[in-house]
Design an enzyme around this catalytic site. Structure first.
Site, PDB file in Angstrom:
ATOM      1  N   CYS A 116      18.160  37.426  32.330  1.00 56.43           N
ATOM      2  CA  CYS A 116      17.550  38.679  32.340  1.00 56.43           C
ATOM      3  C   CYS A 116      15.977  38.661  32.043  1.00 56.43           C
ATOM      4  CB  CYS A 116      18.206  39.068  30.723  1.00 56.43           C
ATOM      5  SG  CYS A 116      20.097  39.064  30.992  1.00 56.43           S
ATOM      6  N   HIS A 257      14.543  44.855  27.843  1.00 58.25           N
ATOM      7  CA  HIS A 257      15.714  44.654  28.530  1.00 58.25           C
ATOM      8  C   HIS A 257      16.805  45.159  27.811  1.00 58.25           C
ATOM      9  CE1 HIS A 257      19.267  42.474  30.101  1.00 58.25           C
ATOM     10  NE2 HIS A 257      19.371  41.721  29.145  1.00 58.25           N
ATOM     11  N   ASN A 287      24.615  46.383  30.243  1.00 58.52           N
ATOM     12  CA  ASN A 287      23.434  45.112  30.409  1.00 58.52           C
ATOM     13  C   ASN A 287      23.671  44.824  31.961  1.00 58.52           C
ATOM     14  OD1 ASN A 287      22.212  42.705  30.634  1.00 58.52           O
ATOM     15  ND2 ASN A 287      23.095  41.986  28.809  1.00 58.52           N
TER      16      ASN A 287
HETATM   17  N1  ACO Z   1      36.566  45.252  21.047  1.00 56.26           N
HETATM   18  C1  ACO Z   1      37.068  45.254  19.765  1.00 56.26           C
HETATM   19  N2  ACO Z   1      37.057  43.984  18.952  1.00 56.26           N
HETATM   20  C2  ACO Z   1      36.140  43.061  19.519  1.00 56.26           C
HETATM   21  C3  ACO Z   1      35.546  43.190  20.763  1.00 56.26           C
HETATM   22  C4  ACO Z   1      35.932  44.232  21.355  1.00 56.26           C
HETATM   23  N3  ACO Z   1      35.349  44.419  22.866  1.00 56.26           N
HETATM   24  N4  ACO Z   1      34.751  41.974  20.956  1.00 56.26           N
HETATM   25  C5  ACO Z   1      34.799  41.285  19.740  1.00 56.26           C
HETATM   26  N5  ACO Z   1      35.798  41.891  18.983  1.00 56.26           N
HETATM   27  C6  ACO Z   1      35.962  41.644  17.510  1.00 56.26           C
HETATM   28  C7  ACO Z   1      35.894  39.908  17.323  1.00 56.26           C
HETATM   29  O1  ACO Z   1      36.961  39.411  17.769  1.00 56.26           O
HETATM   30  C8  ACO Z   1      35.811  39.807  15.810  1.00 56.26           C
HETATM   31  O2  ACO Z   1      37.094  39.982  15.336  1.00 56.26           O
HETATM   32  P1  ACO Z   1      37.587  39.374  14.103  1.00 56.26           P
HETATM   33  O3  ACO Z   1      36.593  39.652  13.111  1.00 56.26           O
HETATM   34  O4  ACO Z   1      38.961  39.540  13.967  1.00 56.26           O
HETATM   35  O5  ACO Z   1      37.211  37.652  14.402  1.00 56.26           O
HETATM   36  C9  ACO Z   1      34.858  41.390  15.534  1.00 56.26           C
HETATM   37  O6  ACO Z   1      35.390  42.191  16.585  1.00 56.26           O
HETATM   38  C10 ACO Z   1      33.749  41.123  15.039  1.00 56.26           C
HETATM   39  O7  ACO Z   1      33.109  40.108  16.167  1.00 56.26           O
HETATM   40  P2  ACO Z   1      31.665  39.842  16.373  1.00 56.26           P
HETATM   41  O8  ACO Z   1      31.389  38.809  17.363  1.00 56.26           O
HETATM   42  O9  ACO Z   1      31.171  39.194  14.815  1.00 56.26           O
HETATM   43  O10 ACO Z   1      30.920  41.081  16.437  1.00 56.26           O
HETATM   44  P3  ACO Z   1      29.471  41.616  16.258  1.00 56.26           P
HETATM   45  O11 ACO Z   1      29.113  42.666  15.508  1.00 56.26           O
HETATM   46  O12 ACO Z   1      28.614  40.459  16.326  1.00 56.26           O
HETATM   47  O13 ACO Z   1      29.361  42.245  17.969  1.00 56.26           O
HETATM   48  C11 ACO Z   1      28.412  41.475  19.889  1.00 56.26           C
HETATM   49  C12 ACO Z   1      29.394  41.548  18.899  1.00 56.26           C
HETATM   50  C13 ACO Z   1      28.396  43.055  20.306  1.00 56.26           C
HETATM   51  C14 ACO Z   1      28.467  40.854  21.373  1.00 56.26           C
HETATM   52  C15 ACO Z   1      26.978  41.070  19.238  1.00 56.26           C
HETATM   53  O14 ACO Z   1      27.208  39.979  18.599  1.00 56.26           O
HETATM   54  C16 ACO Z   1      25.792  41.121  20.109  1.00 56.26           C
HETATM   55  O15 ACO Z   1      25.466  42.262  20.286  1.00 56.26           O
HETATM   56  N6  ACO Z   1      25.338  40.199  20.650  1.00 56.26           N
HETATM   57  C17 ACO Z   1      24.401  39.981  21.791  1.00 56.26           C
HETATM   58  C18 ACO Z   1      24.932  40.133  22.745  1.00 56.26           C
HETATM   59  C19 ACO Z   1      24.321  40.186  24.224  1.00 56.26           C
HETATM   60  O16 ACO Z   1      23.355  41.433  24.223  1.00 56.26           O
HETATM   61  N7  ACO Z   1      24.376  39.271  24.970  1.00 56.26           N
HETATM   62  C20 ACO Z   1      23.521  39.276  26.182  1.00 56.26           C
HETATM   63  C21 ACO Z   1      22.104  39.340  25.847  1.00 56.26           C
HETATM   64  S1  ACO Z   1      21.130  38.305  26.861  1.00 56.26           S
HETATM   65  C22 ACO Z   1      21.448  38.701  28.165  1.00 56.26           C
HETATM   66  O17 ACO Z   1      21.281  39.948  28.529  1.00 56.26           O
HETATM   67  C23 ACO Z   1      21.774  37.852  29.315  1.00 56.26           C
END
Ligand code: ACO
Length: 342
Positions: A116, A257, A287
């Site tokens: 990215c 980004h 994204n």
């Molecule tokens: N819908 C509903 N529930 C979900 C989903 C979904 N799509 N995805 C995950 N969950 C659940 C998980 O299973 C978890 O459940 P559990 O507690 O029963 O195990 C719960 O939601 C919380 O999961 P977390 O991973 O702790 O959620 P978090 O608040 O951390 O949010 C997210 C997840 C949005 C992916 C966050 O970690 C994030 O923004 N990370 C950065 C990701 C990113 O931007 N990646 C790409 C960037 S780099 C690039 O662009 C190449």
């Protein structure tokens, strides 16, 4: 450096697939909800390639729009750099396909891979070629079609990404230099946190076990990437402003980004930026990886959030891990052809 030839951005363009996939559509594929996706990421919908739409086609579309914006003859382009992690082919490069499609017959062309952050890496390279006097006009494209590498049964990843291309044109200038700084970083020790395995050298010909379909999907440690991003973005912003000899308060617009609205807001808060300085179109496109910064800039210019002249901080981060920034003065008005907007 004062001995270097100055450069400026003269064009921006983007292209997105026509098919819109909403959060409600994803609710039919995985156990998720519009409420969860919106509050955790800020994304409402994304565009996904269908049928014969390709990364190459999107890259060509974005390049043509940027060329029209700049109002230049494609024959004037000296170099084409395409930043992509999801090319249609290992070779020919996407850049060579763009070269022939836009008629940039004199241009050298190559692809680069910095996930990215790719468009920031492309800008830094473009600036070097212009600064040294080697080239005058450089076309940079960021394109990714992550939809082809997502596990559509994994709710942790499939909700985040969209497909798109974005393009920028940089040109030498006799006037004031407008690419105030570029800043690049990498840390391979975090490579495993965000990856898409390839069927290449990791799977030698002699391998007994053919790779399973699951092996080609994007893998991500979301929490770790979040932590990385909220530190990397302010670091890149501070370092690139220092390199440019300006203060954070001198930046008019923050064009990060577009990974996740929570990351963008957390980074902006750490930097003391006001909401109206933040450029975001995440809600509409998700994204879009290497495309996201020029796509966001294009939209902000179109809706007149960014009005030239403006000092913009373009800040990228992504797989590798890679991160970086470019501080630019945006002064480019859209070229008017035959009395109409070109
Ligand atoms: N819908 C509903 N529930 C979900 C989903 C979904 N799509 N995805 C995950 N969950 C659940 C998980 O299973 C978890 O459940 P559990 O507690 O029963 O195990 C719960 O939601 C919380 O999961 P977390 O991973 O702790 O959620 P978090 O608040 O951390 O949010 C997210 C997840 C949005 C992916 C966050 O970690 C994030 O923004 N990370 C950065 C990701 C990113 O931007 N990646 C790409 C960037 S780099 C690039 O662009 C190449």
């Amino acid at each position: 450096m004062s001995s270097q030839i100055g450069a400026r951005l003269i064009g921006v363009g983007a292209a997105v697939p026509s098919a819109v996939v909403t959060n409600a559509d994803l609710q039919r594929l995985v156990d998720t909800s519009d409420e969860w996706i919106t509050t955790r990421t800020g994304i409402k919908e994304r565009r996904i390639v269908r049928g014969n739409e390709t990364a190459t086609g999107l890259a060509i579309g974005a390049a043509k729009e940027a060329i029209a914006y700049a109002g230049i003859d494609p024959g004037a382009i000296d170099l084409i750099i395409v930043a992509t992690s999801t090319p249609d082919n290992l070779y020919p490069s996407t850049a060579c396909m763009v070269q022939v499609a836009v008629g940039a017959t004199r241009a050298a062309a190559f692809d680069l891979e910095a996930a990215c952050t790719g468009i920031i890496y492309a800008m830094a390279i473009g600036q070097q070629f212009i600064g040294s006097g080697t080239y005058k006009t450089v076309l940079m494209v960021g394109v990714d079609i992550h939809s082809r590498f997502l596990n559509w049964e994994d709710r942790n990843t499939c909700i985040l990404f969209g497909d798109a291309a974005g393009a920028l044109i940089m040109q030498a200038t006799d006037g004031e230099n407008e690419i105030l700084s570029t800043y690049l970083r990498a840390d391979g020790s975090g490579g495993h946190l965000l990856s898409i395995p390839n069927y290449g050298t990791a799977y030698p010909f002699s391998g007994e076990e053919p790779p399973k379909a699951m092996d080609r999907y994007l893998k991500m440690n979301g929490r770790a990437i979040y932590e990385f991003a909220v530190h990397a973005v302010p670091e890149a912003m501070r370092a690139s402003c220092a390199k440019a000899g300006i203060r954070i308060e001198d930046v008019d617009y923050f064009v990060p980004h577009q990974a996740n609205q929570r990351i963008i807001n957390a980074a902006a808060e750490r930097l003391g930026l006001r909401p109206e300085q933040i450029v975001s179109n995440l809600e509409e496109y998700g994204n879009t990886s290497a495309a996201s910064i020029p796509l966001a800039l294009r939209d902000a210019v179109r809706r007149k959030q960014i009005v030239p002249p403006a000092t913009c901080a373009l800040v990228g981060f992504g797989g590798g891990l890679t991160w970086g920034a470019a501080i630019v003065r945006w002064t480019a008005s859209e070229h008017i052809a035959n009395g109409e907007a070109g």
